[in-house]
Scaffold this motif. Structure first.
Motif, PDB file in Angstrom:
ATOM      1  N   LEU A 105       0.830  -1.212   0.000  1.00 55.19           N
ATOM      2  CA  LEU A 105       0.000   0.000   0.000  1.00 55.19           C
ATOM      3  C   LEU A 105       0.861   1.258   0.000  1.00 55.19           C
ATOM      4  N   LEU A 106       1.936   1.234   0.763  1.00 54.40           N
ATOM      5  CA  LEU A 106       2.847   2.384   0.776  1.00 54.40           C
ATOM      6  C   LEU A 106       3.521   2.558  -0.577  1.00 54.40           C
ATOM      7  N   ALA A 107       3.884   1.444  -1.214  1.00 51.53           N
ATOM      8  CA  ALA A 107       4.470   1.527  -2.559  1.00 51.53           C
ATOM      9  C   ALA A 107       3.471   2.125  -3.537  1.00 51.53           C
ATOM     10  N   LEU A 108       2.209   1.721  -3.409  1.00 51.91           N
ATOM     11  CA  LEU A 108       1.160   2.259  -4.291  1.00 51.91           C
ATOM     12  C   LEU A 108       1.000   3.764  -4.089  1.00 51.91           C
ATOM     13  N   LEU A 109       1.158   4.220  -2.867  1.00 53.09           N
ATOM     14  CA  LEU A 109       1.022   5.646  -2.566  1.00 53.09           C
ATOM     15  C   LEU A 109       2.143   6.471  -3.196  1.00 53.09           C
ATOM     16  N   LEU A 110       3.227   5.825  -3.571  1.00 53.16           N
ATOM     17  CA  LEU A 110       4.350   6.523  -4.208  1.00 53.16           C
ATOM     18  C   LEU A 110       4.163   6.705  -5.708  1.00 53.16           C
ATOM     19  N   VAL A 111       3.224   5.977  -6.299  1.00 57.84           N
ATOM     20  CA  VAL A 111       3.060   6.007  -7.756  1.00 57.84           C
ATOM     21  C   VAL A 111       2.793   7.417  -8.283  1.00 57.84           C
ATOM     22  N   PRO A 112       1.898   8.220  -7.665  1.00 59.61           N
ATOM     23  CA  PRO A 112       1.712   9.587  -8.168  1.00 59.61           C
ATOM     24  C   PRO A 112       2.986  10.416  -8.174  1.00 59.61           C
ATOM     25  N   SER A 113       3.841  10.227  -7.174  1.00 56.11           N
ATOM     26  CA  SER A 113       5.102  10.969  -7.137  1.00 56.11           C
ATOM     27  C   SER A 113       6.065  10.481  -8.212  1.00 56.11           C
ATOM     28  N   ILE A 114       6.016   9.184  -8.497  1.00 55.79           N
ATOM     29  CA  ILE A 114       6.896   8.636  -9.537  1.00 55.79           C
ATOM     30  C   ILE A 114       6.514   9.169 -10.910  1.00 55.79           C
ATOM     31  N   ILE A 115       5.221   9.181 -11.204  1.00 56.37           N
ATOM     32  CA  ILE A 115       4.777   9.631 -12.530  1.00 56.37           C
ATOM     33  C   ILE A 115       4.650  11.150 -12.611  1.00 56.37           C
ATOM     34  N   TRP A 117       2.359  13.239 -10.871  1.00 56.67           N
ATOM     35  CA  TRP A 117       0.999  13.779 -10.847  1.00 56.67           C
ATOM     36  C   TRP A 117       0.738  14.548  -9.561  1.00 56.67           C
ATOM     37  N   ARG A 118       0.179  15.741  -9.687  1.00 62.53           N
ATOM     38  CA  ARG A 118      -0.271  16.582  -8.596  1.00 62.53           C
ATOM     39  C   ARG A 118       0.739  16.698  -7.446  1.00 62.53           C
ATOM     40  N   PRO A 119       1.877  17.315  -7.711  1.00 62.12           N
ATOM     41  CA  PRO A 119       2.906  17.426  -6.661  1.00 62.12           C
ATOM     42  C   PRO A 119       2.418  18.136  -5.403  1.00 62.12           C
ATOM     43  N   ARG A 120       1.530  19.114  -5.552  1.00 62.69           N
ATOM     44  CA  ARG A 120       1.049  19.839  -4.369  1.00 62.69           C
ATOM     45  C   ARG A 120       0.303  18.917  -3.408  1.00 62.69           C
ATOM     46  N   ILE A 121      -0.422  17.955  -3.962  1.00 62.39           N
ATOM     47  CA  ILE A 121      -1.214  17.044  -3.136  1.00 62.39           C
ATOM     48  C   ILE A 121      -0.345  15.946  -2.530  1.00 62.39           C
ATOM     49  N   PHE A 122       0.549  15.396  -3.319  1.00 58.64           N
ATOM     50  CA  PHE A 122       1.254  14.183  -2.890  1.00 58.64           C
ATOM     51  C   PHE A 122       2.631  14.427  -2.290  1.00 58.64           C
ATOM     52  N   VAL A 123       3.087  15.675  -2.203  1.00 58.89           N
ATOM     53  CA  VAL A 123       4.421  15.915  -1.669  1.00 58.89           C
ATOM     54  C   VAL A 123       4.516  15.519  -0.188  1.00 58.89           C
ATOM     55  N   ILE A 124       3.461  15.756   0.582  1.00 65.69           N
ATOM     56  CA  ILE A 124       3.486  15.383   1.998  1.00 65.69           C
ATOM     57  C   ILE A 124       3.334  13.878   2.164  1.00 65.69           C
ATOM     58  N   LEU A 159       4.365  22.385  -2.235  1.00 69.25           N
ATOM     59  CA  LEU A 159       3.211  23.212  -1.875  1.00 69.25           C
ATOM     60  C   LEU A 159       3.105  24.441  -2.770  1.00 69.25           C
ATOM     61  N   ALA A 160       4.238  24.903  -3.292  1.00 73.46           N
ATOM     62  CA  ALA A 160       4.222  26.049  -4.209  1.00 73.46           C
ATOM     63  C   ALA A 160       3.924  25.650  -5.644  1.00 73.46           C
ATOM     64  N   ASP A 161       3.881  24.349  -5.904  1.00 78.83           N
ATOM     65  CA  ASP A 161       3.753  23.844  -7.275  1.00 78.83           C
ATOM     66  C   ASP A 161       2.283  23.573  -7.600  1.00 78.83           C
ATOM     67  N   ASP A 162       1.724  24.418  -8.452  1.00 81.51           N
ATOM     68  CA  ASP A 162       0.311  24.262  -8.820  1.00 81.51           C
ATOM     69  C   ASP A 162       0.117  23.512 -10.135  1.00 81.51           C
ATOM     70  N   ARG A 163       1.174  22.889 -10.647  1.00 82.69           N
ATOM     71  CA  ARG A 163       1.060  22.153 -11.902  1.00 82.69           C
ATOM     72  C   ARG A 163       0.336  20.826 -11.698  1.00 82.69           C
ATOM     73  N   LYS A 164      -0.286  20.344 -12.751  1.00 84.44           N
ATOM     74  CA  LYS A 164      -0.914  19.027 -12.687  1.00 84.44           C
ATOM     75  C   LYS A 164       0.144  17.944 -12.752  1.00 84.44           C
ATOM     76  N   TRP A 165       1.170  18.163 -13.573  1.00 86.37           N
ATOM     77  CA  TRP A 165       2.285  17.213 -13.726  1.00 86.37           C
ATOM     78  C   TRP A 165       3.588  17.948 -13.477  1.00 86.37           C
ATOM     79  N   HIS A 166       4.498  17.321 -12.758  1.00 83.38           N
ATOM     80  CA  HIS A 166       5.757  18.027 -12.476  1.00 83.38           C
ATOM     81  C   HIS A 166       6.714  18.011 -13.664  1.00 83.38           C
ATOM     82  N   TRP A 167       6.295  17.451 -14.784  1.00 86.99           N
ATOM     83  CA  TRP A 167       7.112  17.487 -16.003  1.00 86.99           C
ATOM     84  C   TRP A 167       6.807  18.725 -16.857  1.00 86.99           C
ATOM     85  N   LEU A 168       5.718  19.421 -16.554  1.00 90.68           N
ATOM     86  CA  LEU A 168       5.293  20.540 -17.378  1.00 90.68           C
ATOM     87  C   LEU A 168       6.176  21.759 -17.144  1.00 90.68           C
ATOM     88  N   VAL A 169       6.394  22.538 -18.219  1.00 90.51           N
ATOM     89  CA  VAL A 169       7.104  23.806 -18.089  1.00 90.51           C
ATOM     90  C   VAL A 169       6.172  24.780 -17.395  1.00 90.51           C
TER      91      VAL A 169
END
Length: 348
Positions: A105-115, A117-124, A159-169
């Motif tokens: 379950l913890l590994a699954l919770l890391l998937v958004p950070s790996i891909i 997605w939504r850094p503001r939500i999943f950084v914590i 928390l300062a990152d409002d991008r949907k994906w952290h790959w976006l310019v």
């Protein structure tokens, strides 16, 4: 009239008017321009975040619970759930879930950070998984502790990152406020100092060890039955370890690379980018020859974060890089060919 206007504009706030003592007006502090313009919303931060999460994902996904919580003599049974550790992902809920179910379950919770997605939500959540690993495992390695420190440190970036994906310019129209940018700037410097300190301490600590000082340490380390070379590499590398010149070069070379990573703190970005590849080479060797893959990937993330300019996006389009490389090669070949044809023929 024009002269009077010019004189008035040039009078400083503390000018002595009418023979009175000059008055200094207090001014509010302003951060440096570089701090005001700092913006970590680039794929540099994104790539580092992905690498940190990937290292932890590998630990959780491919290491069985019995190895993660191996009994240690003199210590209570892991996972450790006393005090602050009670909020670890391996402790919440008591015995309701098995350790293996929890690590999945913890590994699954890391998937958004790996891909990315939504850094503001999943950084914590990313930091919470790192905390769960470093605080609850019976024998966390150095990479687990580095991941814990860095995932905590990059929380302001997320928390300062409002991008949907952290790959976006990042959108230039939505600049960070000067206070947020300055806080992220200070945080980035704290991260750079921390990582430099890790390498510096690692290198300097070796000076007092006889085997590192005389150049034989890697012979003993790589022949260790637990932490040494992977079996397929032993017949290939053993002759180098038994040669006094090569083993000394490898041993002292390791210290030199660690020192370059530490002193990169003081070098400009051009030098840091070259030093970056030395660090990648060091940790790739550790992963390839000793099997410490999650540790290596975590350190890759640390190197990306501190040795690249976080304000400038990396060119991660591999297809374009390949096309550009081919075009440059063809251009060079064409230039060489035309130079040969243009050169006058000389007969001896």
């Amino acid at each position: 009239m024009g002269m009077a206007h010019h004189r008035k504009a040039s009078v400083p706030d503390h000018e002595d008017r009418g023979g009175e003592h000059p008055v200094l007006k207090p001014a509010s502090w302003q951060p440096p321009v570089t701090a005001e313009r700092f913006d970590p919303r680039t794929n540099v931060y994104g790539l580092a975040r992905t690498l940190l999460a990937t290292g932890m994902f590998a630990t959780l996904m491919f290491t069985p619970a019995m190895a993660l919580f191996h009994p240690v003599i003199g210590m209570s049974r892991a996972p450790y759930c006393d005090g602050v550790s009670a909020v670890s992902g391996f402790c919440i809920g008591g015995d309701g879930l098995s350790p293996d179910a929890r690590r999945y379950l913890l590994a699954l919770l890391l998937v958004p950070s790996i891909i990315g997605w939504r850094p503001r939500i999943f950084v914590i959540w990313h930091w919470w998984v790192a905390f769960s690993i470093a605080d609850s495992l019976s024998l966390p390695d150095g990479g687990d502790n580095v991941a814990l420190i860095l995932t905590l440190a990059i929380i302001p970036f997320g928390l300062a990152d409002d991008r949907k994906w952290h790959w976006l310019v990042k959108d230039e129209k939505k600049a960070l406020s000067s206070s947020v940018a300055a806080f992220c700037y200070v945080t980035h410097w704290a991260i750079r100092i921390q990582v430099a300190g890790i390498y510096f301490q690692s290198a300097v600590a070796k000076f007092g060890v006889r085997e590192w000082a005389d150049g034989t340490a890697l012979y003993y380390w790589l022949n260790d039955p637990t932490f040494g070379l992977l079996d397929p590499w032993k017949p290939v590398l053993q002759p180098f370890l038994e040669n006094k010149y090569t083993v000394t070069a490898l041993t002292w070379g390791t210290i030199c690379v660690e020192l370059t990573q530490a002193f990169a703190l003081f070098w400009n970005i051009g030098v840091r980018k070259r030093v970056f590849w030395l660090g990648i080479l060091l940790h790739s060797g550790i992963a390839l020859f000793m099997g410490l893959f999650s540790f290596a990937v975590t350190m890759f993330g640390a190197l990306v974060l501190v040795l690249h300019d976080p304000n400038v996006d990396l060119d991660l389009d591999l297809r374009r890089l390949i096309r550009n490389g081919r075009a440059e090669k063809e251009s060079e070949n064409g230039s060489s060919s035309s130079a040969v044809h243009d050169r006058p023929l000389v007969l001896d």
